[in-house]
Motif scaffolding. Structure first.
Motif, PDB file in Angstrom:
ATOM      1  N   LYS A  80      46.952   8.551 -21.789  1.00  0.00           N
ATOM      2  CA  LYS A  80      46.878   8.189 -20.378  1.00  0.00           C
ATOM      3  C   LYS A  80      46.563   9.442 -19.579  1.00  0.00           C
ATOM      4  O   LYS A  80      46.920  10.543 -19.973  1.00  0.00           O
ATOM      5  N   ILE A  81      45.924   9.255 -18.436  1.00  0.00           N
ATOM      6  CA  ILE A  81      45.547  10.383 -17.588  1.00  0.00           C
ATOM      7  C   ILE A  81      46.151  10.193 -16.211  1.00  0.00           C
ATOM      8  O   ILE A  81      46.095   9.106 -15.634  1.00  0.00           O
ATOM      9  N   CYS A  82      46.738  11.246 -15.697  1.00  0.00           N
ATOM     10  CA  CYS A  82      47.325  11.241 -14.362  1.00  0.00           C
ATOM     11  C   CYS A  82      46.625  12.321 -13.535  1.00  0.00           C
ATOM     12  O   CYS A  82      46.608  13.480 -13.930  1.00  0.00           O
ATOM     13  N   ALA A  83      46.011  11.910 -12.418  1.00  0.00           N
ATOM     14  CA  ALA A  83      45.317  12.847 -11.527  1.00  0.00           C
ATOM     15  C   ALA A  83      46.061  12.878 -10.204  1.00  0.00           C
ATOM     16  O   ALA A  83      46.118  11.885  -9.482  1.00  0.00           O
ATOM     17  N   VAL A  84      46.666  14.018  -9.888  1.00  0.00           N
ATOM     18  CA  VAL A  84      47.489  14.163  -8.694  1.00  0.00           C
ATOM     19  C   VAL A  84      46.763  15.048  -7.684  1.00  0.00           C
ATOM     20  O   VAL A  84      46.609  16.251  -7.899  1.00  0.00           O
ATOM     21  N   GLY A  85      46.303  14.432  -6.584  1.00  0.00           N
ATOM     22  CA  GLY A  85      45.566  15.147  -5.555  1.00  0.00           C
ATOM     23  C   GLY A  85      46.486  15.760  -4.516  1.00  0.00           C
ATOM     24  O   GLY A  85      47.491  15.167  -4.140  1.00  0.00           O
ATOM     25  N   GLN A  86      46.126  16.971  -4.065  1.00  0.00           N
ATOM     26  CA  GLN A  86      46.912  17.669  -3.062  1.00  0.00           C
ATOM     27  C   GLN A  86      46.005  18.357  -2.051  1.00  0.00           C
ATOM     28  O   GLN A  86      44.817  18.535  -2.303  1.00  0.00           O
ATOM     29  N   ALA A  87      46.576  18.722  -0.934  1.00  0.00           N
ATOM     30  CA  ALA A  87      45.834  19.390   0.134  1.00  0.00           C
ATOM     31  C   ALA A  87      46.663  20.552   0.662  1.00  0.00           C
ATOM     32  O   ALA A  87      47.875  20.610   0.459  1.00  0.00           O
ATOM     33  N   ASP A  88      46.001  21.471   1.358  1.00  0.00           N
ATOM     34  CA  ASP A  88      46.738  22.558   1.989  1.00  0.00           C
ATOM     35  C   ASP A  88      47.302  22.071   3.325  1.00  0.00           C
ATOM     36  O   ASP A  88      47.159  20.912   3.686  1.00  0.00           O
ATOM     37  N   LYS A  89      47.946  22.950   4.046  1.00  0.00           N
ATOM     38  CA  LYS A  89      48.627  22.563   5.287  1.00  0.00           C
ATOM     39  C   LYS A  89      47.758  22.706   6.530  1.00  0.00           C
ATOM     40  O   LYS A  89      48.235  22.528   7.640  1.00  0.00           O
ATOM     41  N   GLN A  90      46.474  22.990   6.352  1.00  0.00           N
ATOM     42  CA  GLN A  90      45.574  23.085   7.496  1.00  0.00           C
ATOM     43  C   GLN A  90      45.236  21.672   7.978  1.00  0.00           C
ATOM     44  O   GLN A  90      45.048  20.777   7.183  1.00  0.00           O
ATOM     45  N   GLY A  91      45.135  21.497   9.271  1.00  0.00           N
ATOM     46  CA  GLY A  91      44.678  20.221   9.814  1.00  0.00           C
ATOM     47  C   GLY A  91      45.761  19.175   9.942  1.00  0.00           C
ATOM     48  O   GLY A  91      46.956  19.442   9.821  1.00  0.00           O
ATOM     49  N   ASN A  92      45.333  17.957  10.149  1.00  0.00           N
ATOM     50  CA  ASN A  92      46.191  16.802  10.390  1.00  0.00           C
ATOM     51  C   ASN A  92      46.832  16.315   9.083  1.00  0.00           C
ATOM     52  O   ASN A  92      46.118  16.079   8.106  1.00  0.00           O
ATOM     53  N   PRO A  93      48.155  16.141   9.055  1.00  0.00           N
ATOM     54  CA  PRO A  93      48.826  15.695   7.830  1.00  0.00           C
ATOM     55  C   PRO A  93      48.316  14.346   7.301  1.00  0.00           C
ATOM     56  O   PRO A  93      48.184  14.165   6.093  1.00  0.00           O
ATOM     57  N   VAL A  94      48.022  13.400   8.182  1.00  0.00           N
ATOM     58  CA  VAL A  94      47.519  12.096   7.740  1.00  0.00           C
ATOM     59  C   VAL A  94      46.132  12.250   7.118  1.00  0.00           C
ATOM     60  O   VAL A  94      45.831  11.657   6.074  1.00  0.00           O
ATOM     61  N   ALA A  95      45.288  13.063   7.746  1.00  0.00           N
ATOM     62  CA  ALA A  95      43.959  13.322   7.186  1.00  0.00           C
ATOM     63  C   ALA A  95      44.081  14.021   5.832  1.00  0.00           C
ATOM     64  O   ALA A  95      43.296  13.743   4.909  1.00  0.00           O
ATOM     65  N   ASN A  96      45.070  14.892   5.680  1.00  0.00           N
ATOM     66  CA  ASN A  96      45.275  15.586   4.412  1.00  0.00           C
ATOM     67  C   ASN A  96      45.720  14.624   3.310  1.00  0.00           C
ATOM     68  O   ASN A  96      45.373  14.797   2.145  1.00  0.00           O
ATOM     69  N   GLU A  97      46.492  13.601   3.667  1.00  0.00           N
ATOM     70  CA  GLU A  97      46.876  12.591   2.679  1.00  0.00           C
ATOM     71  C   GLU A  97      45.645  11.860   2.169  1.00  0.00           C
ATOM     72  O   GLU A  97      45.476  11.662   0.973  1.00  0.00           O
ATOM     73  N   LYS A  98      44.780  11.467   3.090  1.00  0.00           N
ATOM     74  CA  LYS A  98      43.543  10.780   2.705  1.00  0.00           C
ATOM     75  C   LYS A  98      42.654  11.688   1.872  1.00  0.00           C
ATOM     76  O   LYS A  98      42.057  11.246   0.882  1.00  0.00           O
ATOM     77  N   LEU A  99      42.558  12.951   2.252  1.00  0.00           N
ATOM     78  CA  LEU A  99      41.742  13.902   1.517  1.00  0.00           C
ATOM     79  C   LEU A  99      42.285  14.120   0.107  1.00  0.00           C
ATOM     80  O   LEU A  99      41.521  14.176  -0.862  1.00  0.00           O
ATOM     81  N   SER A 100      43.596  14.209  -0.028  1.00  0.00           N
ATOM     82  CA  SER A 100      44.173  14.417  -1.358  1.00  0.00           C
ATOM     83  C   SER A 100      43.899  13.212  -2.267  1.00  0.00           C
ATOM     84  O   SER A 100      43.664  13.373  -3.462  1.00  0.00           O
ATOM     85  N   LEU A 101      43.890  12.007  -1.697  1.00  0.00           N
ATOM     86  CA  LEU A 101      43.538  10.814  -2.477  1.00  0.00           C
ATOM     87  C   LEU A 101      42.059  10.858  -2.861  1.00  0.00           C
ATOM     88  O   LEU A 101      41.701  10.576  -4.009  1.00  0.00           O
ATOM     89  N   LYS A 102      41.196  11.229  -1.936  1.00  0.00           N
ATOM     90  CA  LYS A 102      39.762  11.326  -2.241  1.00  0.00           C
ATOM     91  C   LYS A 102      39.516  12.317  -3.374  1.00  0.00           C
ATOM     92  O   LYS A 102      38.659  12.102  -4.233  1.00  0.00           O
ATOM     93  N   ARG A 103      40.244  13.401  -3.370  1.00  0.00           N
ATOM     94  CA  ARG A 103      40.096  14.400  -4.431  1.00  0.00           C
ATOM     95  C   ARG A 103      40.495  13.819  -5.783  1.00  0.00           C
ATOM     96  O   ARG A 103      39.798  13.996  -6.784  1.00  0.00           O
ATOM     97  N   ALA A 104      41.626  13.125  -5.828  1.00  0.00           N
ATOM     98  CA  ALA A 104      42.070  12.503  -7.079  1.00  0.00           C
ATOM     99  C   ALA A 104      41.069  11.441  -7.535  1.00  0.00           C
ATOM    100  O   ALA A 104      40.752  11.333  -8.725  1.00  0.00           O
ATOM    101  N   GLU A 105      40.550  10.664  -6.600  1.00  0.00           N
ATOM    102  CA  GLU A 105      39.567   9.632  -6.930  1.00  0.00           C
ATOM    103  C   GLU A 105      38.257  10.251  -7.410  1.00  0.00           C
ATOM    104  O   GLU A 105      37.571   9.677  -8.259  1.00  0.00           O
ATOM    105  N   SER A 106      37.899  11.407  -6.895  1.00  0.00           N
ATOM    106  CA  SER A 106      36.707  12.114  -7.344  1.00  0.00           C
ATOM    107  C   SER A 106      36.838  12.508  -8.815  1.00  0.00           C
ATOM    108  O   SER A 106      35.894  12.369  -9.595  1.00  0.00           O
ATOM    109  N   VAL A 107      38.010  12.973  -9.188  1.00  0.00           N
ATOM    110  CA  VAL A 107      38.288  13.323 -10.587  1.00  0.00           C
ATOM    111  C   VAL A 107      38.214  12.069 -11.449  1.00  0.00           C
ATOM    112  O   VAL A 107      37.590  12.063 -12.517  1.00  0.00           O
ATOM    113  N   LYS A 108      38.828  10.992 -10.994  1.00  0.00           N
ATOM    114  CA  LYS A 108      38.814   9.728 -11.746  1.00  0.00           C
ATOM    115  C   LYS A 108      37.380   9.244 -11.961  1.00  0.00           C
ATOM    116  O   LYS A 108      37.006   8.849 -13.064  1.00  0.00           O
ATOM    117  N   SER A 109      36.588   9.281 -10.922  1.00  0.00           N
ATOM    118  CA  SER A 109      35.201   8.838 -11.001  1.00  0.00           C
ATOM    119  C   SER A 109      34.408   9.675 -12.008  1.00  0.00           C
ATOM    120  O   SER A 109      33.628   9.138 -12.806  1.00  0.00           O
TER     121      SER A 109
END
Length: 148
Positions: A73-102
């Protein structure tokens, strides 16, 4: 669904840390670091979710290990730094994990074997006041492959 900062939430909407969750094909709530057969970390540019050449090389190395082992099984955990909006960083961290999955799916790994999890900036190692170089370590996806 309302997302609270600091809560680990899978891309399937599953809340972790013992709260009710939807069924998920991979359980990233397990202590993956201890059981991981292979782990790679890929890094991202500020505000980006696209894979760099180095990130692809890391994922290619992971693929070489897991290819031919369909029980892993593979687990891809996306994270972001503390720059910018926290909600936008949550979305960005998911996009990063999804990019790896893709990327792994394009190489032939079944998507159902890959769980994507996002942490936003909640688990970043750098402080808000640290310089950009320190925060680069927080712009990442940790990818672990583990057996049952």
């Amino acid at each position: 669904m309302k997302i609270r900062t600091g809560m680990l939430i899978t891309a399937t909407g599953s809340f972790l840390f013992g709260l009710p969750a939807f069924a998920s094909p991979v359980d990233c709530s397990q202590p993956v670091d201890k059981a991981a057969l292979v782990k790679k970390v890929v890094y991202f540019e500020v505000g980006k979710s696209g894979l760099s050449a180095d990130a692809k090389q890391q994922l290619d190395q992971l693929f070489e290990v897991i290819d031919g082992h369909p029980s892993l099984k593979i687990c891809a955990v996306g994270q972001a730094d503390k720059q910018g909006n926290p909600v936008a960083n949550e979305k960005l961290s998911l996009k990063r994990a999804e990019s790896v999955k893709s990327y792994l799916a394009k190489k032939g790994i079944a998507k159902k074997r890959i769980e994507t999890v996002f942490r936003g900036e909640a688990y970043g190692s750098a402080s808000f006041w640290s310089d950009t170089e320190d925060q680069a370590q927080d712009r990442r996806v940790e990818v672990s492959a583990y057996g049952e």
